[in-house]
Design a protein around this motif. Sequence first.
Motif, PDB file in Angstrom:
ATOM      1  N   SER A   1      -5.132 -11.433 -11.638  1.00 37.62           N
ATOM      2  CA  SER A   1      -5.666 -11.541 -10.286  1.00 37.62           C
ATOM      3  C   SER A   1      -7.000 -12.253 -10.387  1.00 37.62           C
ATOM      4  O   SER A   1      -7.442 -12.624 -11.486  1.00 37.62           O
ATOM      5  CB  SER A   1      -5.827 -10.157  -9.649  1.00 37.62           C
TER       6      SER A   1
ATOM      7  N   GLN B   1      -7.763 -14.507  -5.544  1.00 37.87           N
ATOM      8  CA  GLN B   1      -6.343 -14.616  -5.829  1.00 37.87           C
ATOM      9  C   GLN B   1      -5.737 -13.208  -5.858  1.00 37.87           C
ATOM     10  O   GLN B   1      -6.328 -12.282  -6.418  1.00 37.87           O
ATOM     11  CB  GLN B   1      -6.107 -15.299  -7.186  1.00 37.87           C
ATOM     12  N   PRO B   2      -4.549 -13.027  -5.251  1.00 34.72           N
ATOM     13  CA  PRO B   2      -3.935 -11.693  -5.261  1.00 34.72           C
ATOM     14  C   PRO B   2      -3.454 -11.332  -6.660  1.00 34.72           C
ATOM     15  O   PRO B   2      -3.326 -12.184  -7.538  1.00 34.72           O
ATOM     16  CB  PRO B   2      -2.763 -11.851  -4.283  1.00 34.72           C
TER      17      PRO B   2
ATOM     18  N   VAL C   1      -0.718 -10.786  -9.203  1.00 33.15           N
ATOM     19  CA  VAL C   1       0.618 -11.371  -9.314  1.00 33.15           C
ATOM     20  C   VAL C   1       1.258 -10.888 -10.604  1.00 33.15           C
ATOM     21  O   VAL C   1       0.631 -10.912 -11.674  1.00 33.15           O
ATOM     22  CB  VAL C   1       0.556 -12.918  -9.301  1.00 33.15           C
TER      23      VAL C   1
ATOM     24  N   ARG D   1       9.117 -11.675  -9.138  1.00 31.38           N
ATOM     25  CA  ARG D   1       7.722 -12.013  -8.850  1.00 31.38           C
ATOM     26  C   ARG D   1       7.230 -11.066  -7.764  1.00 31.38           C
ATOM     27  O   ARG D   1       7.861 -10.952  -6.701  1.00 31.38           O
ATOM     28  CB  ARG D   1       7.573 -13.467  -8.403  1.00 31.38           C
TER      29      ARG D   1
ATOM     30  N   GLU E   1       3.595  -9.565  -5.633  1.00 31.34           N
ATOM     31  CA  GLU E   1       2.199  -9.822  -5.294  1.00 31.34           C
ATOM     32  C   GLU E   1       1.620  -8.623  -4.547  1.00 31.34           C
ATOM     33  O   GLU E   1       2.335  -7.895  -3.863  1.00 31.34           O
ATOM     34  CB  GLU E   1       2.073 -11.077  -4.412  1.00 31.34           C
ATOM     35  N   GLU E   2       0.303  -8.449  -4.690  1.00 36.46           N
ATOM     36  CA  GLU E   2      -0.417  -7.404  -3.962  1.00 36.46           C
ATOM     37  C   GLU E   2      -1.836  -7.894  -3.714  1.00 36.46           C
ATOM     38  O   GLU E   2      -2.541  -8.335  -4.636  1.00 36.46           O
ATOM     39  CB  GLU E   2      -0.444  -6.109  -4.781  1.00 36.46           C
ATOM     40  N   SER E   3      -2.276  -7.830  -2.465  1.00 36.77           N
ATOM     41  CA  SER E   3      -3.632  -8.248  -2.117  1.00 36.77           C
ATOM     42  C   SER E   3      -4.641  -7.177  -2.508  1.00 36.77           C
ATOM     43  O   SER E   3      -4.286  -6.022  -2.770  1.00 36.77           O
ATOM     44  CB  SER E   3      -3.720  -8.542  -0.615  1.00 36.77           C
TER      45      SER E   3
ATOM     46  N   GLN F   1      -3.017  -4.549  -9.496  1.00 33.69           N
ATOM     47  CA  GLN F   1      -2.146  -4.783 -10.643  1.00 33.69           C
ATOM     48  C   GLN F   1      -1.318  -3.537 -10.960  1.00 33.69           C
ATOM     49  O   GLN F   1      -0.153  -3.636 -11.367  1.00 33.69           O
ATOM     50  CB  GLN F   1      -2.973  -5.210 -11.851  1.00 33.69           C
TER      51      GLN F   1
ATOM     52  N   VAL G   1       1.709  -3.448  -8.439  1.00 31.69           N
ATOM     53  CA  VAL G   1       2.848  -4.338  -8.722  1.00 31.69           C
ATOM     54  C   VAL G   1       3.649  -3.819  -9.916  1.00 31.69           C
ATOM     55  O   VAL G   1       4.877  -3.971  -9.958  1.00 31.69           O
ATOM     56  CB  VAL G   1       2.380  -5.792  -8.949  1.00 31.69           C
TER      57      VAL G   1
END
Length: 239
Positions: free
Chosen positions: A130, A134-135, A137, A158, A160-162, A174, A177
């Motif tokens: 991250s 950037q989220p 990933v 794949r 993603e998390e903001s 992280q 995900v």
Amino acid sequence: MRFPRFRLLVLLAALSLLGACSFRPTTTLYRLDGGDPAIPERNGMAVLLGPVTLADYLRQDTLLVQRHEDGSLSTARNARWAGDLKADIDQLLLRQLAWRLDSHRLVPEPGAPGFKPDVQVQLNITRLDSGPKQPAVLEAQWRLLDRQGRLRESRLIRLEESHQNSSADQVRAQSVVLQRLAEQLAAAIQPLAKQQTSAPAPEPRKTARAAAPKVEKKPPQVPDIPIVSPTRDVEVFRF
């Protein structure tokens, strides 16, 4: 007068060193959040987790990797992982899968003596990072092997998390995900569990062979022996 000067120099050097140390930023240590998975209540299917491999850039050191808008990577100055990142990932996935599959019989690779898994999970994590803008990933591929070692499923994923830009929230994202990865893995493993525990199909009955026609036994044939009939008109002589 040389000794007082020397002592003064030593004192000034010590004060400058202490001042530098006081202004040095502190490093914060982080660990992945494995959530709050419940303890499984039964011995369900046997699962071997591993090998779990990480991309090379995640195995260089314990620094928190930062990804920037141009795709370049750097390490955070004041944030570190508290331990081995791979060991943290293994434990998070192991506990999450054990909870979701409700089974105590989950063992990390290479397994234990005599342990025969119903399913083996091979996982390759090619990206987990991250950045401030950037989220978080996660990119990975898993392969599921059955008891005979046959490939039952292979999937690229794949997630993603903001986050809120801080290092602490990046670690939280992280962790999220990775927990979602464990959720999808468990959903892929469960159908295989049903196949492993289902009773084998009964073997088709063997059809009876057609009975051979009965052959009537004939009585043994008596050889034709000519019958001797008494002769007539025979003269008998007496002496």
